[in-house]
Design a protein around this motif. Structure first.
Motif, PDB file in Angstrom:
ATOM      1  N   HIS A 198       0.782  -1.194   0.077  1.00 34.82           N
ATOM      2  CA  HIS A 198      -0.080   0.046  -0.152  1.00 34.82           C
ATOM      3  C   HIS A 198       0.858   1.431   0.088  1.00 34.82           C
ATOM      4  CE1 HIS A 198      -2.345   3.205   1.767  1.00 34.82           C
ATOM      5  NE2 HIS A 198      -3.083   2.681   1.136  1.00 34.82           N
ATOM      6  N   ARG A 203      -2.163   4.870  -4.941  1.00 32.01           N
ATOM      7  CA  ARG A 203      -3.263   5.229  -5.534  1.00 32.01           C
ATOM      8  C   ARG A 203      -3.940   3.885  -6.094  1.00 32.01           C
ATOM      9  NH1 ARG A 203      -5.824   9.899  -5.586  1.00 32.01           N
ATOM     10  NH2 ARG A 203      -6.624   9.244  -7.466  1.00 32.01           N
ATOM     11  N   ARG A 206      -5.825   1.997  -2.999  1.00 33.17           N
ATOM     12  CA  ARG A 206      -6.397   2.784  -2.085  1.00 33.17           C
ATOM     13  C   ARG A 206      -7.835   2.049  -1.430  1.00 33.17           C
ATOM     14  NH1 ARG A 206      -6.968   5.504  -6.896  1.00 33.17           N
ATOM     15  NH2 ARG A 206      -9.380   5.744  -7.572  1.00 33.17           N
ATOM     16  N   TRP A 207      -8.118   0.938  -2.043  1.00 32.68           N
ATOM     17  CA  TRP A 207      -9.264   0.316  -1.663  1.00 32.68           C
ATOM     18  C   TRP A 207      -8.741  -0.948  -0.464  1.00 32.68           C
ATOM     19  CZ3 TRP A 207      -8.146  -4.716  -2.929  1.00 32.68           C
ATOM     20  CH2 TRP A 207      -7.260  -5.006  -3.742  1.00 32.68           C
ATOM     21  N   ALA A 211      -4.982   0.577   3.941  1.00 31.67           N
ATOM     22  CA  ALA A 211      -5.171   1.838   3.854  1.00 31.67           C
ATOM     23  C   ALA A 211      -5.749   2.492   5.039  1.00 31.67           C
ATOM     24  CB  ALA A 211      -5.818   2.243   2.846  1.00 31.67           C
ATOM     25  N   LYS A 214      -3.718   4.548   7.589  1.00 31.05           N
ATOM     26  CA  LYS A 214      -3.629   5.956   7.272  1.00 31.05           C
ATOM     27  C   LYS A 214      -4.909   6.927   7.164  1.00 31.05           C
ATOM     28  CE  LYS A 214      -2.112   8.004   3.116  1.00 31.05           C
ATOM     29  NZ  LYS A 214      -2.676   7.764   1.635  1.00 31.05           N
ATOM     30  N   LEU A 215      -5.940   6.297   6.856  1.00 26.92           N
ATOM     31  CA  LEU A 215      -7.313   6.893   7.041  1.00 26.92           C
ATOM     32  C   LEU A 215      -7.692   7.105   8.407  1.00 26.92           C
ATOM     33  CD1 LEU A 215      -9.306   4.525   4.509  1.00 26.92           C
ATOM     34  CD2 LEU A 215      -8.908   6.804   4.249  1.00 26.92           C
ATOM     35  N   GLU A 218      -5.923  10.247   9.077  1.00 29.31           N
ATOM     36  CA  GLU A 218      -6.684  11.189   8.534  1.00 29.31           C
ATOM     37  C   GLU A 218      -7.949  11.708   9.034  1.00 29.31           C
ATOM     38  OE1 GLU A 218      -6.926  10.639   4.702  1.00 29.31           O
ATOM     39  OE2 GLU A 218      -4.732  10.725   4.203  1.00 29.31           O
ATOM     40  N   SER A 227     -15.411  12.924   2.493  1.00 29.41           N
ATOM     41  CA  SER A 227     -14.999  12.118   1.149  1.00 29.41           C
ATOM     42  C   SER A 227     -15.242  10.765   1.791  1.00 29.41           C
ATOM     43  CB  SER A 227     -13.228  12.412   1.381  1.00 29.41           C
ATOM     44  OG  SER A 227     -12.924  11.835   2.086  1.00 29.41           O
ATOM     45  N   TYR A 228     -15.562  10.024   0.767  1.00 31.62           N
ATOM     46  CA  TYR A 228     -15.776   8.393   1.248  1.00 31.62           C
ATOM     47  C   TYR A 228     -14.829   7.540   0.946  1.00 31.62           C
ATOM     48  CZ  TYR A 228     -20.555  10.156   2.046  1.00 31.62           C
ATOM     49  OH  TYR A 228     -21.484  11.090   2.522  1.00 31.62           O
ATOM     50  N   ALA A 229     -13.588   8.086   1.116  1.00 27.70           N
ATOM     51  CA  ALA A 229     -12.290   7.300   0.874  1.00 27.70           C
ATOM     52  C   ALA A 229     -12.360   6.154   1.730  1.00 27.70           C
ATOM     53  CB  ALA A 229     -11.046   8.152   1.065  1.00 27.70           C
ATOM     54  N   TRP A 230     -13.030   5.956   2.960  1.00 28.90           N
ATOM     55  CA  TRP A 230     -12.903   5.043   3.727  1.00 28.90           C
ATOM     56  C   TRP A 230     -13.919   3.687   3.470  1.00 28.90           C
ATOM     57  CZ3 TRP A 230     -17.806   4.105   5.804  1.00 28.90           C
ATOM     58  CH2 TRP A 230     -18.580   4.976   6.063  1.00 28.90           C
TER      59      TRP A 230
END
Lengths: 260, 62
Positions: A198, A203, A206-207, A211, A214-215, A218, A227-230
């Protein structure tokens, strides 16, 4: 269901008799508390350790509450992970090497029920340890450093907990088919490998569940919920846990006999 | 300069002490450990967090 409950109680009793239910939460609390205290007293610690260049102490600024909380959680990524993997490695393997696996899997306990009891027991241990550790860290941070955004701290701890549970699930999976030390080593290597991949390819990956740490940081530092990055890391983390669970119940059924 | 405030630090020492006590009780009640028991007792007593951790992860037999 009833069998799972009975087996879960047996697992918890075993953890208590093995002192795991005591020492692991204490270690997590020490790790959590240590971070804010050492951040607060950093200039004094540096001064006591000997010669310090003159400008260094004056330029030290106390890090923010959210930053220290992220660092406290980060502590669990190394020592916490090691402790959890080493304590979960015997879960299935001990049953097999001790000769109780055959007895356990004689009817009416299905391998699926045994595996779910083991997963629930590990989850209980993880939630207890991480909850107490994060609460201790949060308490000291509000006391020494400043107000902590509690909702961000809770979601950051949950994200970190999910990553730790992924690693524990890998340990349990390997424990169902390998000897205990090999299971711990392989699962730590797998978790380390996921984390390394990772960091190398952030990039495209990122799924990945790697991750999550890190999330978690953040969530504390940026405190953005828009943001729905999680979503994908959380889903892939849960998928990894479910796969390990199914794999372990299958493998445990096939590997009932001790290895020589 | 801030002075090290004991009222802030005692929970940390208490937890470390608790960990050492749990380690020593477990050591005393264990039938056998990896290596001699007295060595582990010294490691737990003098090794702080890492000593107790080493005992629980390496020294204990399940």
């Amino acid at each position: 269901m009833r069998n799972t409950w009975i087996f879960y109680r047996k697992e918890m009793l075993e953890m208590l008799r093995g002192y795991k239910l005591l020492w692991i939460p204490v270690v997590f609390m020490i790790l959590g508390i240590m971070q804010p205290i050492s951040a607060y007293y950093m200039p004094e610690i540096l001064k006591m350790s000997g010669d310090v260049p003159p400008g260094l102490l004056e330029s030290y600024t106390l890090p923010g509450a959210a930053e220290v909380m992220a660092k406290s959680l980060g502590q669990y990524g190394v020592i916490g992970l090691l402790v959890l993997a080493l304590s979960a490695m015997n879960s299935f393997a001990g049953e097999r090497e001790g000769g109780t696996a055959e007895l356990v899997l004689a009817r009416p306990l299905t391998p699926l029920a045994a595996a779910s009891a083991k997963w629930l027991a590990q989850l209980t241990l993880l939630v207890l340890s991480l909850g107490l550790g994060a609460a201790g860290a949060g308490y000291y941070i509000t006391l020494l450093i400043g107000p902590l955004p509690w909702s961000a701290a809770v979601s950051a701890s949950a994200l970190y907990g999910l990553w730790l549970m992924c690693a524990v699930s890998l340990t349990l999976l390997f424990s169902a088919c390998l000897r205990a030390p090999a299971a711990a080593f392989l699962s730590l290597a797998a978790a380390g490998g996921l984390a390394l991949l990772h960091t190398l390819l952030p990039r495209p990956l990122r799924w990945s569940p790697a991750a999550l740490p890190k999330l978690s940081a953040e969530a504390l530092l940026r405190q953005e919920y828009t943001s729905y990055a999680w979503v994908f890391p959380v889903l892939s983390g849960i998928a990894l846990i479910v796969l390990c669970f199914l794999g372990a119940s299958l493998l445990f059924d096939r590997n009932k006999l001790p290895r020589f | 300069m801030k002075t090290m405030d004991l009222s802030l630090l005692w929970p940390l020492f208490a937890l470390q002490g608790l960990l050492a006590v749990i380690g020593l009780i477990s050591l005393a009640r264990a039938r056998s450990v990896r290596g001699p028991k007295w060595v582990w007792a010294i490691i737990i007593l003098l090794g702080n967090l890492l000593g107790s951790l080493a005992y629980f992860t390496i020294g204990r037999k399940e």
